[in-house]
Motif scaffolding. Structure first.
Motif, PDB file in Angstrom:
ATOM      1  N   THR A 140      10.984  -3.769   4.827  1.00 27.79           N
ATOM      2  CA  THR A 140       9.607  -3.523   4.394  1.00 27.79           C
ATOM      3  C   THR A 140       8.848  -4.815   4.103  1.00 27.79           C
ATOM      4  OG1 THR A 140      10.381  -3.259   2.124  1.00 27.79           O
ATOM      5  CG2 THR A 140      10.068  -1.240   3.431  1.00 27.79           C
ATOM      6  N   TYR A 143       4.974  -5.248   4.578  1.00 27.76           N
ATOM      7  CA  TYR A 143       4.406  -3.918   4.849  1.00 27.76           C
ATOM      8  C   TYR A 143       3.216  -3.678   3.939  1.00 27.76           C
ATOM      9  CZ  TYR A 143       3.712   1.096   4.886  1.00 27.76           C
ATOM     10  OH  TYR A 143       3.141   2.336   4.967  1.00 27.76           O
ATOM     11  N   SER A 145       0.528  -0.390   3.119  1.00 26.21           N
ATOM     12  CA  SER A 145       0.329   1.047   3.365  1.00 26.21           C
ATOM     13  C   SER A 145      -0.944   1.314   4.161  1.00 26.21           C
ATOM     14  CB  SER A 145       0.306   1.819   2.041  1.00 26.21           C
ATOM     15  OG  SER A 145      -0.761   1.362   1.234  1.00 26.21           O
ATOM     16  N   ARG A 150       5.285   4.042   7.085  1.00 28.60           N
ATOM     17  CA  ARG A 150       6.312   3.113   6.631  1.00 28.60           C
ATOM     18  C   ARG A 150       7.556   3.174   7.520  1.00 28.60           C
ATOM     19  NH1 ARG A 150       7.848   2.642   0.525  1.00 28.60           N
ATOM     20  NH2 ARG A 150       7.316   0.480   0.735  1.00 28.60           N
TER      21      ARG A 150
END
Length: 172
Positions: A140, A143, A145, A150
């Motif tokens: 992640t 990452y 959102s 995801r």
């Protein structure tokens, strides 16, 4: 008696002349045969030498063609940069969907993390095992959102991580 003596002298002279001419012709024949043998030997040598040069030329020419082909392949690979067709998936990773931003962020982050860890494992003489790494398992890093799903991000990240780890471990 003088006529007998003259006959004997003439006979001996004729016999001597015949022997002399015969020996002379034999020597000439042997000399001619020797010259023929020398000519054949020289001819074989020239032919063998020409064949050796031709073989060497063919080998050199084949080597040059192989080098040109290899150089052309390397140039094409560098130019194409791994493109495998049309569309936005020009790299070797499959297009699993999602936004361009999600895909690129995941691929860049995964590759960069993988190459760092691969180099580190190689430098510390650890075994090749990218799946044991926390960054690979979590997948992640970077990452956001707002970029999208995801799990899709994690899939792209892991594919790029594996490639980066292999490159780093192999010294790239």
């Amino acid at each position: 008696m003088t006529s007998n003596l003259i006959k004997k002298i003439l006979g001996a002279a004729l016999l001597g002349l015949t022997l002399l001419v015969g020996v002379g012709m034999t020597g000439t024949t042997a000399l001619a045969q020797n010259q023929d043998e020398q000519y054949r030997r020289d001819d074989r040598y020239r032919r063998d030498d020409r064949n050796r040069r031709d073989d060497q030329y063919r080998r050199d020419d084949q080597y040059r063609r192989d080098q040109d082909r290899d150089r052309d392949n390397r140039d094409r690979d560098r130019r194409d940069n791994g493109r495998r067709g049309r569309g936005r998936s020009w790299d070797s990773y499959p297009d699993l969907g999602g936004s361009f931003q999600l895909r690129q962020t995941a691929l860049n982050a995964g590759y960069n993390e993988g190459i760092k860890q691969g180099r580190d494992d190689y430098r510390h003489r650890r075994r090749y095992d990218f799946q044991r790494q926390g960054a690979f398992q979590k997948a992640t890093k970077d990452y956001n959102s707002r970029d999208g799903d995801r799990e899709l991000y994690r899939e792209y990240f892991r594919q790029a991580y594996e490639t980066g780890y292999r490159d780093g471990f192999n010294g790239y």
